[in-house]
Motif scaffolding. Sequence first.
Motif, PDB file in Angstrom:
ATOM      1  N   ARG A 177      19.578 -29.741 -22.036  1.00 55.33           N
ATOM      2  CA  ARG A 177      20.703 -29.000 -22.212  1.00 55.33           C
ATOM      3  C   ARG A 177      21.773 -29.794 -23.258  1.00 55.33           C
ATOM      4  O   ARG A 177      22.728 -29.196 -23.972  1.00 55.33           O
ATOM      5  N   ILE A 199      26.635 -28.737 -18.442  1.00 55.75           N
ATOM      6  CA  ILE A 199      25.345 -28.086 -17.668  1.00 55.75           C
ATOM      7  C   ILE A 199      26.293 -27.511 -16.325  1.00 55.75           C
ATOM      8  O   ILE A 199      27.484 -27.765 -16.133  1.00 55.75           O
ATOM      9  N   ASP A 207      20.615 -23.375 -14.357  1.00 56.20           N
ATOM     10  CA  ASP A 207      20.371 -24.821 -14.359  1.00 56.20           C
ATOM     11  C   ASP A 207      19.616 -25.625 -13.275  1.00 56.20           C
ATOM     12  O   ASP A 207      18.682 -25.029 -12.746  1.00 56.20           O
TER      13      ASP A 207
END
Length: 617
Positions: free
Chosen positions: A207, A222, A229
């Motif tokens: 990410r 994130i 996620d």
Amino acid sequence: MAIGYLTMQARTAHDALPLSGVQVTVLDDEQNRIYELTTDENGETRRVSLETMDKSYSQNENFTGTPYVAYNVYAQAEGFESVYVADIPIFDGESASLPLVLVPMQGQERNGMQTEITVGAPAVSMEGTREPEGFFQGGESEQVLRQVVIPNPITVHLGTPEAAASNVQVSFPDYVKNVASSEIYPTWPENALRANIYAIITFALNRVYTEWYRAKGYSFDITNSTAYDQAFIYGRPIYDSISRIVDEIFNEYVRRQGQQAPYFTSFCNGTTTTCRGMSQWGTVTLAGQGYTPIRILRYYYPDDVEIVETNAITNMISSYPGTPLRVGSTGLDVQTIQTYLNRIRRNYPAIPAITDAVGTFGDSTRAAVTKFQSIFGLAADGIVGKSTWYKLSSLYTAVTRLAELNSEGTNLGIGTVPPAAVLRQGSRGQDVITLQYLLDLISEYYPGIPAVTQDGIFGAGTKQAVVAFQSRMGLAVDGIVGPATWNALYRTYQGIGQNVPTPNPNPNPDPGPGTGGSSFAYTVKSGDTLWLLANRFGTTVDDIKRLNGLRSDNLQIGQVLQIPTQQSSPYFDYTVKSGDTLWLLANRFGTTVDDIRRLNGLTSDNLQIGQVLRIPT
């Protein structure tokens, strides 16, 4: 029934200051009191034992019940908002450490809010679709960083990307520990734990490397949504079995041979949810068959994946030297950790004093390192490997910024009345520096407020911190600093000063001969030397060195020294410098404005640079 263990750690954000005397209550699911505890000088309670389910249930993917027993914790301390953490899973044979981040009340407030956190079941027990989007290597993202870096801290959005939720900044190792504790069961075989932790680390680094959210204009790295996620619950307990592994491998990640990018290591539980990535429960089966972590990873991801290391860690004071430091090591790296430990010791006085020569790793340095490791849940071996180095470094950053409340910040001259200027993105100047100083300090006590750079420029980072502060304080969230926001900033700053205990600047001081046993704290500033300080305060270089355990004449800006005074003298002389005010001097030296004015025959509060004042002792 089986037994698990729980320890509570009451501290300010980023572990900068331990909070002793916090009253902690452990309750069962029916709110019956199981334990009444009080935190010690390190902010910790004793470890308590709690009944739970046998670990075999949490190692069986076919078990449909709850494989643990949940408890609740309530913490309160005078001058701080209370904390209630609900539904804490306790596992058979596992020790969990629960961080209790207490937020100081504002100003004279005495009925603060309560922070409420619900932990709940790990994500491995969830049902439903879990197929996050990302870049699968084979092609590269159009927007990537030049190298794989560990974001330290990492910024986590506590909701789906579009949700109006808070952002929090945490150290990367602490982030990984939290995710692993939130995703899987800590009772799993070690190789299964390691495979899952490698996947968690690599997912987060993917990410960051692809700037997945930053490139879309978001102000975070994130989210904590498992739909996008991986799970993250701010304020949850961390399990020792997970913590130990993360400390060892937090800067190692999975990539395909011949590529630099972290592989997109998607995963799901593999039972109630399936995906094209790793099966969390499948790792338990494979570990039971003797698979190593890399074999497990290659079972679910391409056969050519490998585990590599990155030493590019951002926002650190300095980089890990690459070789562990231990008894017998010498040089600048040793001096660096000695400097860190000596400063951290003022906040954590249980850490013993270092008496070794500067730059020499001897028995006293090892004792200080071992105690530090014990306090912060690291392997207490007295060796400074990468996990200990980076914890020392990040904590040193926190405690030196926090020290501005009583030292460095006094040079800024923020006074007691806020500026009249209305500031917004694009503003520049001294008032912006004052704003950034306040935000930077407040961020050490309010974890949802990011730290900012004090550069006098109101940029996007400063606006993000202002918005977070306004949201936290229930103000109009517009990113503009007007009278209401200024007043809230000053109330919050004053509340910190009134409610948070000041660290002892010199734990267990040895006054030595000739000092009369009396001293005051002084913060070293640019240009200071021991000779200048001795002459300014009517003492000797030897007496200052003896009182502070100094073995050289080298001083660091921001270092707090104890300056000896003769008990027979009711005052000492002080030379006024730029930024000094009577209010700041009274707070710095533990006296009052009226006493300074009376002793010096002052009829106004005006001071002149170079003016010599008598400061009451």
